[in-house]
Design an enzyme around this catalytic site. Structure first.
Site, PDB file in Angstrom:
ATOM      1  N   HIS A 155       5.587  10.824   3.197  1.00 17.95           N
ATOM      2  CA  HIS A 155       4.172  10.483   3.063  1.00 17.95           C
ATOM      3  C   HIS A 155       3.971   9.444   1.974  1.00 17.95           C
ATOM      4  O   HIS A 155       4.528   9.555   0.891  1.00 17.95           O
ATOM      5  CB  HIS A 155       3.376  11.730   2.682  1.00 17.95           C
ATOM      6  CG  HIS A 155       3.033  12.598   3.844  1.00 17.95           C
ATOM      7  ND1 HIS A 155       2.086  12.245   4.766  1.00 17.95           N
ATOM      8  CD2 HIS A 155       3.497  13.795   4.238  1.00 17.95           C
ATOM      9  CE1 HIS A 155       1.984  13.195   5.680  1.00 17.95           C
ATOM     10  NE2 HIS A 155       2.844  14.151   5.387  1.00 17.95           N
ATOM     11  N   CYS A 196       3.960   4.957   5.694  1.00 22.52           N
ATOM     12  CA  CYS A 196       2.883   4.248   6.381  1.00 22.52           C
ATOM     13  C   CYS A 196       2.386   3.069   5.571  1.00 22.52           C
ATOM     14  O   CYS A 196       2.569   2.970   4.371  1.00 22.52           O
ATOM     15  CB  CYS A 196       1.745   5.185   6.785  1.00 22.52           C
ATOM     16  SG  CYS A 196       0.861   5.915   5.422  1.00 22.52           S
ATOM     17  N   ARG A 251       4.042   0.139   9.492  1.00 26.63           N
ATOM     18  CA  ARG A 251       4.975   0.980   8.733  1.00 26.63           C
ATOM     19  C   ARG A 251       5.655   0.107   7.693  1.00 26.63           C
ATOM     20  O   ARG A 251       5.868  -1.093   7.931  1.00 26.63           O
ATOM     21  CB  ARG A 251       6.054   1.589   9.648  1.00 26.63           C
ATOM     22  CG  ARG A 251       5.517   2.498  10.728  1.00 26.63           C
ATOM     23  CD  ARG A 251       4.989   3.812  10.172  1.00 26.63           C
ATOM     24  NE  ARG A 251       4.523   4.666  11.248  1.00 26.63           N
ATOM     25  CZ  ARG A 251       3.296   4.676  11.738  1.00 26.63           C
ATOM     26  NH1 ARG A 251       2.382   3.869  11.232  1.00 26.63           N
ATOM     27  NH2 ARG A 251       2.964   5.472  12.718  1.00 26.63           N
TER      28      ARG A 251
END
Lengths: 226, 53
Positions: free
Chosen positions: A125, A194, A203
């Protein structure tokens, strides 16, 4: 009429309060939960390694053990990136499902094992759930990315600045990653997260190549020593 | 809506205030434990892989 207006305004206030609570949940509470989950994973991993090193000692006969396959959703390594801060260390779990990524970084199950020939690819993340890969854009060529599986330290070195690509560009985790500039088979590492920070239109990819390995008995790699 | 709830709670103002507080905490708990974890993956912050998993 008055009842209607009052009920409507109460509903608006309720919805507003709900949205504020949800923002608190996403920005703050997921981080609290993820940090405690990651700490739990790290503790479990260190316990297991401590037990294994005691068990393993006397078994010297027979062919060397074939390494066990990584178990889905289980932690098997710890990653250190000094660029993200000296205390930054995160567990790496097998798989990249939503539930796995709540507890740490996720290893793409289809890619190579840690330190082996091919591409060891890891997703994490950028925001929420503890923001583990928040500072990925700060990585620069030659920055160390260090991993350990309990028996060996693996020091990878970042090859080039972070690379921006589209969400369906699966080639970036190929054994010889597409777009990386690597020209032949080797022991590579890929990080994906991300981009932009709060979006999902792209990405961000970072590639590194294995620079050195040493057994844990030899102590921490130089890049981790202060 | 809130007036209706307040009128239907038993006891005097203090008791009602305590019950209201408990109700609010219960709602927040249910939201954090069940509703938000369900809603959060609908936001884009989970898309960190390149193979669409």
């Amino acid at each position: 009429m008055r009842v209607l207006v009052r009920t409507f305004s109460e509903l608006c206030i309720t919805v507003g309060a709900l949205i504020v609570l949800f923002v608190v949940y996403v920005l703050y509470w997921t981080g609290v939960r993820a940090d405690s989950a990651m700490d739990g994973q790290l503790d479990e991993l260190r316990d297991r390694w401590a037990r294994d090193s005691v068990d393993d000692a006397p078994t010297t006969d027979g062919p060397p053990d074939e390494p066990l396959p990584y178990k889905d959703g289980k932690a098997f390594a710890v990653m250190y990136i000094p660029r993200f801060g000296f205390t930054w260390n995160k567990p790496v779990l097998q798989g990249t499902g939503t539930d796995v990524l709540k507890k740490g970084l996720g290893h793409y199950a289809s890619t190579a094992r840690l330190g082996q020939k091919g591409n060891f690819a890891v997703a994490g993340h950028r925001r929420t759930y503890g923001d583990p890969f928040k500072d990925v854009p700060e990585l620069r060529p030659n920055d160390p990315v260090i991993l350990t599986d309990g028996t060996t330290w693996f020091t990878y070195r970042v090859d080039r600045r972070p690379y921006r690509t589209l969400p369906d560009d699966v080639g970036v985790i190929d054994p010889v990653p597409r777009g990386s500039g690597f020209d032949g088979p080797g022991r590579y590492l890929t990080l994906t997260t991300c981009e932009p920070e709060w979006g999902h239109s792209h990405r961000l990819i970072v590639w590194a190549r294995l620079d050195a390995t040493q057994p844990v008995e030899a102590g921490k790699p130089a890049a981790l020593r202060r | 809506m809130y007036g209706w709830i307040w009128r239907h709670l038993p006891g005097n103002a203090w008791v009602r205030a305590v019950i209201s507080l408990v109700l609010v905490l219960a709602v927040v708990y249910v939201l954090f434990q069940y509703v938000f974890p369900w809603a959060e993956p609908l936001l884009p912050f989970n898309d960190v892989t390149v193979d669409g998993q």
